[in-house]
Design a protein around this motif. Structure first.
Motif, PDB file in Angstrom:
ATOM      1  N   LEU A 130      11.471 -14.915  42.410  1.00  0.00           N
ATOM      2  CA  LEU A 130      11.109 -16.545  42.797  1.00  0.00           C
ATOM      3  C   LEU A 130      10.043 -16.562  41.522  1.00  0.00           C
ATOM      4  CD1 LEU A 130      10.523 -19.264  43.544  1.00  0.00           C
ATOM      5  CD2 LEU A 130       9.428 -18.025  44.764  1.00  0.00           C
ATOM      6  N   PRO A 131       8.830 -15.636  41.101  1.00  0.00           N
ATOM      7  CA  PRO A 131       7.597 -15.690  40.701  1.00  0.00           C
ATOM      8  C   PRO A 131       8.312 -15.666  38.970  1.00  0.00           C
ATOM      9  CG  PRO A 131       7.569 -13.713  41.909  1.00  0.00           C
ATOM     10  CD  PRO A 131       8.584 -14.023  42.270  1.00  0.00           C
ATOM     11  N   LEU A 163       0.854 -19.964  43.716  1.00  0.00           N
ATOM     12  CA  LEU A 163       1.047 -18.715  44.534  1.00  0.00           C
ATOM     13  C   LEU A 163      -0.018 -17.379  45.490  1.00  0.00           C
ATOM     14  CD1 LEU A 163       4.745 -17.037  42.782  1.00  0.00           C
ATOM     15  CD2 LEU A 163       4.103 -18.964  44.174  1.00  0.00           C
ATOM     16  N   ALA A 181       7.270 -17.804  48.601  1.00  0.00           N
ATOM     17  CA  ALA A 181       6.969 -16.897  47.773  1.00  0.00           C
ATOM     18  C   ALA A 181       5.990 -15.780  48.907  1.00  0.00           C
ATOM     19  CB  ALA A 181       5.641 -16.961  46.542  1.00  0.00           C
TER      20      ALA A 181
END
Length: 502
Positions: free
Chosen positions: A372-373, A404, A429
């Motif tokens: 995801l990041p 996040l 996240a």
């Protein structure tokens, strides 16, 4: 049996295969990068065996034992240094893969793992190198080799993304690091797309019973499972307009990209109850209703979606996931253009269209195997050229990824498109599972169904259908229809990927 091509991220020195390939230098005496890592992991015995081999010419391959490695053998090949492509580099790189595979076959080896040869300090363009590698691997497999499994082990995100784009849905994809205890069954593109669509609908259904409840109310009595009734007095597993419009989008895409057809289906949903869980509409956003009314009056497409700042609800973001899946292998400009156009059917303000474009670019990364990041960073970088200065500040926490790190108090679950996008990224996240992420999203309060739907789509794309609780899938109203449509969309996307990438 045709060989499997497996794409994964991780450390090639820990692969448990018959042979790993070393991107060596011509001396075969160790060096930097992959070469140095393999020699360090194998121990001094490898160097001792390499010394009498008297090096290796570029494009050729030699084999040794694995020594301290899990792999039984090391096949050493010397890739070309990139000098612009006019000094025989493509042919030499192809020879590295061809000769390594031939040597493996001559030795009766059944599994082999390759690094991205020449893509490090030798400077070979990654996309070209990956295309050459796959062409040689496929040619070797077509000859009827004894090699049953070819692993493409990527240390960097850029190589992984390039291979994923070329492979589409034709390979098994392992997205986790492959260290001790982290191996899992391969996750393919088909499962990711089905997981994305199912994840959206299931998340929506979990949030429906408590839509419009405040965070304080949910803190006092948090949602812990899929329930029923509540806000709309609907049975457990019932989904809302979020899913109806997303599924209508998916069904339209089965026949190709046609925004007008999508809007026709939205109109059928609102007026006849098409693509609803129980044959009737019980929830519809103000902006969406107004846009469909303009369509019904015969106004031109450019007039359908509201363009004022007040029209920045999340009604287009909640349905964009099927479009994102369908276009994820296209170029960035096309992904952005189609996302903007589909958003503008009901929500045409730049903030809404940019959020949808960002989401599609995010899905591009997730379906390509990024975490995801990493997918967020790539999506932000790709979107920035399309963001006007007046919208850059509003999108700031999404584009720089700082959302996040936000606290729960800094995240809102309202129907505003940016709040929905930020909350969904934050929940996905923060959580360790699909279930945890959806419950985090729901318990933020307010527009619970949409925040959970967008969160569910993200988590489903990352982890596939296997991540969605079986009881939630079993309890989903019209679950077989939803799954069937998701699977047909996935097949359509895979067919188009094969057409484009071979």
């Amino acid at each position: 049996m045709a060989a499997r091509i497996v794409l994964l991220r991780g450390d090639i020195t820990i692969r448990d295969v018959d042979a790993i390939v070393n991107a060596a230098n011509s001396s075969l005496l160790g060096g930097g990068g992959v070469d140095g890592a393999i020699h360090r992991a194998a121990g001094p015995g490898l160097l001792a065996e390499c010394r009498p081999l008297r090096g290796c010419p570029t494009g050729q391959a030699k084999i040794t034992g694995g020594h301290g490695l899990r792999a039984r053998h090391v096949i050493h090949t010397v890739g070309p240094v990139w000098r612009g492509g006019g000094q025989g580099e493509p042919g030499l790189l192809a020879s590295c893969y061809r000769n390594s595979l031939r040597l493996a076959a001559q030795q009766g080896l059944r599994s082999i793992a390759f690094p991205a040869i020449s893509c490090g300090v030798y400077g070979y363009p990654i996309d070209r190198a990956c295309a050459t590698a796959l062409a040689e691997i496929r040619a070797h497999v077509a000859e009827g080799s004894c090699v049953e499994c070819v692993e493409l082990v990527c240390f960097g995100e850029d190589v992984f993304a390039s291979y994923a784009a070329l492979l589409g849905g034709t390979s098994a994809v392992i997205t986790a690091e492959t260290g001790e205890g982290a191996r899992r069954e391969p996750l393919g593109l088909r499962e990711q797309i089905v997981g994305c669509v199912l994840g959206l609908v299931v998340g929506d259904a979990v949030g429906v019973p408590v839509e419009f409840k405040s965070r304080a109310q949910l803190d006092a009595a948090p949602v812990t499972d899929m329930t029923g009734f509540g806000t709309y007095n609907q049975p457990a597993g019932t989904w809302s307009d979020d899913s109806s419009l997303a599924l209508s989008t998916a069904e339209s895409l089965l026949g190709g990209y046609d925004p007008g057809d999508m809007m026709r289906r939205f109109h059928a949903w609102l007026t006849t109850g098409a693509m609803t869980p129980h044959g009737e509409v019980f929830d519809v956003g103000i902006a969406t209703r107004a846009a469909i009314a303009r369509y019904a009056r015969g106004e031109p497409m450019e007039a359908w979606g509201g363009r004022s700042e007040r029209d920045n609800g999340n009604g287009s973001l909640m349905r964009i996931a099927p479009l994102a899946c369908a276009v994820h292998r296209l170029d960035v400009a096309t992904i952005v253009a189609r996302s903007v156009e589909v958003s503008a059917l009901t929500h045409a303000h730049p903030r809404s269209t940019l959020c949808c474009a960002y989401f599609s670019l995010l899905l591009r990364g997730l379906l390509g195997g990024q975490d995801l990041p990493g997918a967020m960073r790539a999506a932000a970088a790709d979107l920035r050229p399309f963001v006007p200065a007046e919208e850059a500040t509003a999108l700031g926490r999404v584009l720089d990824g700082s959302v996040l790190a936000a606290s729960r108090e800094e995240i809102q679950g309202s129907g505003y498109v940016l709040h929905c996008l930020e909350a969904s990224l934050w929940a996905a996240a923060r959580a360790g599972s699909y279930r945890e992420a959806v419950l985090l999203a729901v318990n933020l309060g307010d527009d619970t169904d949409t925040t959970a739907a967008v969160t569910g789509a993200i988590c489903g794309a990352m982890a596939g259908t296997r991540a969605i609780p079986a009881a939630w899938l079993a309890g989903l109203v019209r679950g077989e229809m939803v799954r069937g449509l998701a699977e047909r969309l996935a097949e359509r996307v895979l067919e188009e990927s094969l057409t484009r990438h071979g």
